[in-house]
Design an enzyme around this catalytic site. Structure first.
Site, PDB file in Angstrom:
ATOM      1  CG  HIS A  81      -1.916   1.075   1.268  1.00  0.00           C
ATOM      2  ND1 HIS A  81      -3.218   0.919   0.842  1.00  0.00           N
ATOM      3  CD2 HIS A  81      -1.810   2.367   1.671  1.00  0.00           C
ATOM      4  CE1 HIS A  81      -3.862   2.064   0.980  1.00  0.00           C
ATOM      5  NE2 HIS A  81      -3.035   2.956   1.491  1.00  0.00           N
ATOM      6  CD  GLU A  82       1.555   3.649   3.640  1.00  0.00           C
ATOM      7  OE1 GLU A  82       1.805   4.744   3.071  1.00  0.00           O
ATOM      8  OE2 GLU A  82       0.484   3.438   4.234  1.00  0.00           O
ATOM      9  CG  HIS A 104      -0.006   6.073  -0.641  1.00  0.00           C
ATOM     10  ND1 HIS A 104      -1.076   6.630  -1.296  1.00  0.00           N
ATOM     11  CD2 HIS A 104      -0.518   5.400   0.423  1.00  0.00           C
ATOM     12  CE1 HIS A 104      -2.196   6.299  -0.667  1.00  0.00           C
ATOM     13  NE2 HIS A 104      -1.887   5.547   0.377  1.00  0.00           N
ATOM     14  CG  ASP A 152      -5.325   6.466   1.177  1.00  0.00           C
ATOM     15  OD1 ASP A 152      -4.769   7.354   1.838  1.00  0.00           O
ATOM     16  OD2 ASP A 152      -4.900   5.304   1.099  1.00  0.00           O
TER      17      ASP A 152
END
Length: 201
Positions: free
Chosen positions: A35-36, A39, A111
């Protein structure tokens, strides 16, 4: 007191304390790393590239991990392109999950809110849509749903529907752009995930 101490203090106040004592299983660590990484990669590769200050899979506050862009430009104003990039950045985590897992987690709830709020403001407050140079806000009332009776919107139901369509069009367009970026850089995404799992921050 040195720069590192100040940086730790800033992070603690803005994002909450690190929760190193919390036991996290390897699956959750991997999910957070994917996930990170999404980003971080979008931040670096969006049209108005923003350096990434820090990425971590160590929980802070209510978040399982975080990606902190570093915006070196001091400005009171944000351009339309910068806002679109911010929306794409918000979507990066969810899209990375889709690409890697062929599924996704509940980790993108904040988000989604952030991206939707920016898109809504672009349409209703800042005149940044095909509806043109017009504001739709009335005493802070938000244009969210087409139910005028409940929201007391100062415009017609047809206009409310048009606003909803514009918001969705902005979100859909940026989702497609962010997906294209991550698909083309899938090898880099996987490499960032490996580094995050090894170093955590």
């Amino acid at each position: 007191i040195n720069g590192e101490d100040l940086q730790k203090a800033i992070m603690k106040v803005s994002l909450g304390p690190q929760k190193r004592s919390r036991v996290i299983d390897e699956k959750d660590k991997y999910d957070t790393a994917v996930h990170e990484s999404g980003h971080a990669l979008i931040s670096k590769l969006a049209k108005e590239k923003t350096p990434v200050h820090e990425v971590s899979i160590i929980p802070r506050g209510g978040a399982g991990g975080y990606t902190l862009p570093r915006d070196d430009k001091e400005s009171h104003y944000r351009t339309k392109q910068a806002l679109l990039d911010e929306i794409a950045f918000s979507m990066g985590g969810r899209i990375a999950e889709e690409l890697v897992f062929k599924d996704y987690t509940t980790g993108a709830s904040n988000d989604i809110k952030q991206a939707t709020n920016i898109a809504r403001a672009m349409v209703t407050e800042w005149g940044m849509s095909s509806l043109g140079f017009i504001g739709f806000e009335d005493d802070g009332a938000k244009a969210t749903l087409t139910d005028n009776a409940e929201t007391h919107n100062p415009y017609s139901e047809a206009t409310a529907i048009a606003i909803d369509k514009e918001i969705k069009a902005i979100l859909d367009e940026n989702y497609a752009k962010a997906t294209d970026i991550l698909q083309k850089k899938r090898a880099t995404l996987d490499e960032i995930v490996k580094v995050l799992l090894a170093k955590e921050t």
